[in-house]
Design a protein around this motif. Sequence first.
Motif, PDB file in Angstrom:
ATOM      1  N   GLN A 461       0.667  -1.095  -0.062  1.00 53.57           N
ATOM      2  CA  GLN A 461       0.039  -0.207  -0.145  1.00 53.57           C
ATOM      3  C   GLN A 461       0.820   1.284   0.002  1.00 53.57           C
ATOM      4  N   THR A 462       0.634   1.900  -1.118  1.00 53.96           N
ATOM      5  CA  THR A 462       1.589   3.204  -1.262  1.00 53.96           C
ATOM      6  C   THR A 462       0.808   4.464  -0.473  1.00 53.96           C
ATOM      7  N   GLN A 463      -0.300   4.419  -0.492  1.00 55.31           N
ATOM      8  CA  GLN A 463      -1.306   5.729  -0.217  1.00 55.31           C
ATOM      9  C   GLN A 463      -0.837   6.766  -1.261  1.00 55.31           C
ATOM     10  N   HIS A 464      -1.168   7.828  -1.329  1.00 54.05           N
ATOM     11  CA  HIS A 464      -1.039   8.770  -2.298  1.00 54.05           C
ATOM     12  C   HIS A 464      -0.891  10.227  -1.885  1.00 54.05           C
ATOM     13  N   ASP A 486     -17.054   2.521   6.511  1.00 54.08           N
ATOM     14  CA  ASP A 486     -17.256   1.126   7.260  1.00 54.08           C
ATOM     15  C   ASP A 486     -15.911   0.759   8.044  1.00 54.08           C
ATOM     16  N   PHE A 487     -15.667   1.314   9.178  1.00 53.85           N
ATOM     17  CA  PHE A 487     -14.338   1.159  10.050  1.00 53.85           C
ATOM     18  C   PHE A 487     -13.980  -0.273  10.086  1.00 53.85           C
ATOM     19  N   GLU A 488     -14.997  -1.025  10.485  1.00 50.95           N
ATOM     20  CA  GLU A 488     -14.539  -2.278  10.454  1.00 50.95           C
ATOM     21  C   GLU A 488     -14.025  -3.219   9.355  1.00 50.95           C
ATOM     22  N   ARG A 489     -14.684  -2.852   8.273  1.00 48.80           N
ATOM     23  CA  ARG A 489     -13.970  -3.159   6.783  1.00 48.80           C
ATOM     24  C   ARG A 489     -12.967  -2.577   6.528  1.00 48.80           C
ATOM     25  N   LEU A 490     -12.609  -1.377   7.076  1.00 51.69           N
ATOM     26  CA  LEU A 490     -11.437  -0.560   6.887  1.00 51.69           C
ATOM     27  C   LEU A 490     -10.286  -1.526   7.547  1.00 51.69           C
ATOM     28  N   ARG A 491     -10.707  -2.157   8.672  1.00 60.17           N
ATOM     29  CA  ARG A 491      -9.700  -2.700   9.532  1.00 60.17           C
ATOM     30  C   ARG A 491      -9.339  -4.107   9.007  1.00 60.17           C
ATOM     31  N   GLU A 492     -10.311  -4.807   8.145  1.00 61.80           N
ATOM     32  CA  GLU A 492     -10.010  -5.902   7.387  1.00 61.80           C
ATOM     33  C   GLU A 492      -9.050  -5.781   6.276  1.00 61.80           C
ATOM     34  N   VAL A 493      -9.310  -4.735   5.495  1.00 58.95           N
ATOM     35  CA  VAL A 493      -8.682  -4.291   4.294  1.00 58.95           C
ATOM     36  C   VAL A 493      -6.973  -4.192   4.880  1.00 58.95           C
ATOM     37  N   VAL A 494      -7.035  -3.198   6.117  1.00 58.70           N
ATOM     38  CA  VAL A 494      -5.661  -2.978   6.306  1.00 58.70           C
ATOM     39  C   VAL A 494      -5.039  -4.044   6.685  1.00 58.70           C
ATOM     40  N   GLY A 495      -5.580  -5.326   7.296  1.00 57.08           N
ATOM     41  CA  GLY A 495      -4.890  -6.525   7.625  1.00 57.08           C
ATOM     42  C   GLY A 495      -4.437  -7.272   6.462  1.00 57.08           C
ATOM     43  N   ARG A 496      -4.641  -6.958   5.350  1.00 53.11           N
ATOM     44  CA  ARG A 496      -4.216  -7.360   4.147  1.00 53.11           C
ATOM     45  C   ARG A 496      -2.796  -6.904   3.715  1.00 53.11           C
ATOM     46  N   TRP A 497      -2.518  -5.776   4.272  1.00 50.94           N
ATOM     47  CA  TRP A 497      -1.009  -5.069   3.630  1.00 50.94           C
ATOM     48  C   TRP A 497      -0.031  -5.539   4.474  1.00 50.94           C
ATOM     49  N   ASP A 498       0.797  -5.691   3.677  1.00 53.50           N
ATOM     50  CA  ASP A 498       2.208  -6.271   4.195  1.00 53.50           C
ATOM     51  C   ASP A 498       3.163  -5.208   4.298  1.00 53.50           C
ATOM     52  N   TYR A 499       3.216  -4.239   3.384  1.00 47.45           N
ATOM     53  CA  TYR A 499       4.161  -2.925   3.254  1.00 47.45           C
ATOM     54  C   TYR A 499       3.172  -1.692   3.246  1.00 47.45           C
ATOM     55  N   LEU A 500       3.564  -0.615   3.932  1.00 55.98           N
ATOM     56  CA  LEU A 500       3.094   0.725   3.597  1.00 55.98           C
ATOM     57  C   LEU A 500       4.089   1.742   3.450  1.00 55.98           C
ATOM     58  N   VAL A 501       4.261   2.364   2.457  1.00 56.65           N
ATOM     59  CA  VAL A 501       5.366   3.177   1.953  1.00 56.65           C
ATOM     60  C   VAL A 501       4.991   4.603   2.593  1.00 56.65           C
ATOM     61  N   SER A 502       5.938   4.962   3.335  1.00 55.36           N
ATOM     62  CA  SER A 502       5.978   6.596   3.867  1.00 55.36           C
ATOM     63  C   SER A 502       6.888   7.215   3.310  1.00 55.36           C
ATOM     64  N   PRO A 503       6.357   8.558   3.050  1.00 52.50           N
ATOM     65  CA  PRO A 503       7.178   9.660   2.466  1.00 52.50           C
ATOM     66  C   PRO A 503       8.033  10.256   3.448  1.00 52.50           C
ATOM     67  N   ASN A 504       7.657  10.232   4.683  1.00 56.90           N
ATOM     68  CA  ASN A 504       8.478  11.170   5.771  1.00 56.90           C
ATOM     69  C   ASN A 504       8.120  10.705   7.191  1.00 56.90           C
ATOM     70  N   PRO A 505       8.727  10.954   8.185  1.00 57.58           N
ATOM     71  CA  PRO A 505       8.709  10.624   9.513  1.00 57.58           C
ATOM     72  C   PRO A 505       7.155  10.903  10.043  1.00 57.58           C
ATOM     73  N   HIS A 506       6.797  12.328   9.563  1.00 53.74           N
ATOM     74  CA  HIS A 506       5.281  12.556  10.081  1.00 53.74           C
ATOM     75  C   HIS A 506       4.360  11.633   9.693  1.00 53.74           C
ATOM     76  N   THR A 507       4.189  11.274   8.434  1.00 52.14           N
ATOM     77  CA  THR A 507       3.376  10.238   7.914  1.00 52.14           C
ATOM     78  C   THR A 507       3.639   8.960   8.517  1.00 52.14           C
ATOM     79  N   SER A 508       4.755   8.465   8.838  1.00 50.64           N
ATOM     80  CA  SER A 508       4.976   7.057   9.458  1.00 50.64           C
ATOM     81  C   SER A 508       4.320   7.256  10.786  1.00 50.64           C
ATOM     82  N   ARG A 509       4.350   8.267  11.523  1.00 49.48           N
ATOM     83  CA  ARG A 509       3.735   8.349  12.913  1.00 49.48           C
ATOM     84  C   ARG A 509       2.215   8.311  12.980  1.00 49.48           C
ATOM     85  N   HIS A 510       1.625   9.120  11.813  1.00 51.35           N
ATOM     86  CA  HIS A 510       0.296   9.289  12.074  1.00 51.35           C
ATOM     87  C   HIS A 510      -0.484   8.034  11.326  1.00 51.35           C
ATOM     88  N   PHE A 511       0.274   7.444  10.258  1.00 49.93           N
ATOM     89  CA  PHE A 511      -0.517   6.342   9.533  1.00 49.93           C
ATOM     90  C   PHE A 511      -0.418   5.208  10.363  1.00 49.93           C
TER      91      PHE A 511
END
Length: 726
Positions: A461-464, A486-511
């Motif tokens: 997941q790279t986000q944008h 649908d926050f429950e579905r969001l949790r399920e979908v995030v559970g599929r991610w293996d990697y999340l690409v972050s552009p900076n430390p600010h994003t890493s902390r909040h995401f």
Amino acid sequence: MPPLLSIVLPVHGVERFLPQCLDSLRAEGAAPGEVELIAVDDRSPDNCGALLDAHAAGDPRMRVLHLAENRGLGGARATGLAEATGTYVWFVDSDDWLPEGSIDAVLAELRAESARELPADVLLTDFTHVYPDGGREPNPWRRVLAGSPLVSGCTAAEHPALFNAVLAVWNKVMRRDYLLGLDVRFGDGYYEDISVTYPLLLAADRLLYLDRPCYNYRRGRPGAITATASPKHADAFAQYDAIFAFLERNDRANALRTLVFDRTVKQALTVYDTPGLVPPELRAEFFARITGHFAKHRPAGYRYPSGVRGVQYRLAARGSRRAYAELRRGGKLPAAVKRGTRAVAPGVKKVVRSGARFTAYTTFKRLPIDENLAVYAAYWHRGYACNPAAIYAKARELAPQVRGVWVVETPERAATLPAGVPYVVVNTPAYLRAMATAKYFVNNVNFPYAMTKRTGSVHVQTQHGTPLKAMGMDLVDRPLAADGMDFERLREVVGRWDYLVSPNPHTSRHFARAFPGTYQILDTGYPRNDRLALATPEQCVDARRALGIADGQRTVLYAPTHRESRGGYLPLLDLPALAERLGSGWTVLVRTHYFHDGGAGDLTAGPGAATLLDVSDHPVVEDLYLAADALVTDYSSMMFDYAVLDRPIAVYAPDWEEYQEVRGVYFDLMKEPPGAVTTEQDALVEALLAGDPEPEARRRFRERFCPWDDGRAAERVVSRIFPVRG
């Protein structure tokens, strides 16, 4: 003189969505009295009634009817119809909304039709599906409408394929006298509109299609019938009975009886097959109702469809629920059933052509994972863009053994891909196979929920964008900004991610907080910004020339973000006035948010003014960054990307207090801006004319948000994800 168009708006329990719907019902080009709005408060348990009254106080077109008891969606529509006086009627659901200019576009068609000797009985419009995460999907059935006889007008018999499209009432504008003459009524409970829409289409002398998205249909919101387990799904059978009763008294409609029967069976089986709709304890009864539907309404001489669908119909007709379940699970039947059903195997081979995509996908998932196949997508299958595009390009260089394929929503989108980039079109056999067998998945949004994650696959997941505004689970307490997520579905979908690409430390902390999960955050920088970090002066000149910007022009990119509280694109800047103040030596590039349709509108500027250029549809935003000498935005994440270029940025934020209240923000942009901050247009103009008034603010902003932008982000991501050849 009666109005040309009556809009009937049934309202119940949609307080969070109603303001956006009401705001979307503007018609700038309508003559006085040409449109009437009839809102029916179906004894709503929330504040909807008061919202309607307040809106009606400022809109003379609108009348509000408050029902003493709840009558349901069908009853509320019938109440509104009884009060309507327009030549045409449009039933709009109050949890949906219309794109800007939709009513004006529909009125233009209706005016033309009213002058015809045989005016259209029904005007069908194009539409867009909108999902809780902001994703948009064009009308999946547009291919059976656009380019068909419906564009100039025809009957249902002349284009029966239209029954493969959505049969809801909300994208159909109907001649009121024609509707009343049919002697049909909206049903009770679920699927209440099909008892009207089928007769509407079947009996019409003339159906017409407007190939313009005039309706935003909200998919997947909590409480929607398409996402709710309920015994009321069985209400569909009463609506089917009403449809077939109409066929008995209308010869033109009855001529299409077989088509109608096939379509109702297909819908009933789809409801039965969709997980989470029919409660487990009622599934046997629901299947028996389908069998009863066959016995009651099957046309004389009926022939089953070919392929797997025909086998499914036979099993449903005979009540063979266990055998039907076996077929759905594995694409094959128990041996005992096979002996009595010839040609089953060829039917399974034709599964995709027969329309059983779920069965095809399930069958493909039984194949081994392709260790050297990667699927890429961006912005809900719109094309080659953003971080996935940069990762794809670098992977071809560093891991050439991994074949990349792009998912696009239509063949027309495929035409926008760079030459030589492989692709698959959504819902084709090639797409289903790729989604079922690929090892790697790279996207800047989420892949469709129905496409489940296989053990051993890798989801990136790279986000944008770097977030200024609150995201994900941080929106739980912000209903307007969440917009039905649908926050429950969001949790399920995030559970599929293996990697999340972050552009900076600010994003890493909040995401890490906004998207809680077990994935790894890749602190690499954004791959899409490598191009900006490595840009040469020659490349910037080429970008300007490709856009038609004359040499010597001072160029500004204006890019406002989406605002949940305001609906569609609403520029807060007076662009013609801005152009006049800047003068002829300037070019202003205007780019609307990708959620908004229709571009930036009228950008006419007077003589001696700056050139205003709508670049909303330009496919590569990085081209615009390279071409612009400065950026003007409000709260868009584009400011974080543009900062990589170390060029002036001006923030125009006249509604900052409202925005942070509605959306929520991760830092105070007014105290930590990337450059000049203004709340008035005159001050913005002065900042632009000053050239670079806040270099120190930009320096601090770059230190915080651009520390990893060295031109090697894509390399770092590819090296972490793929087996890179040494």
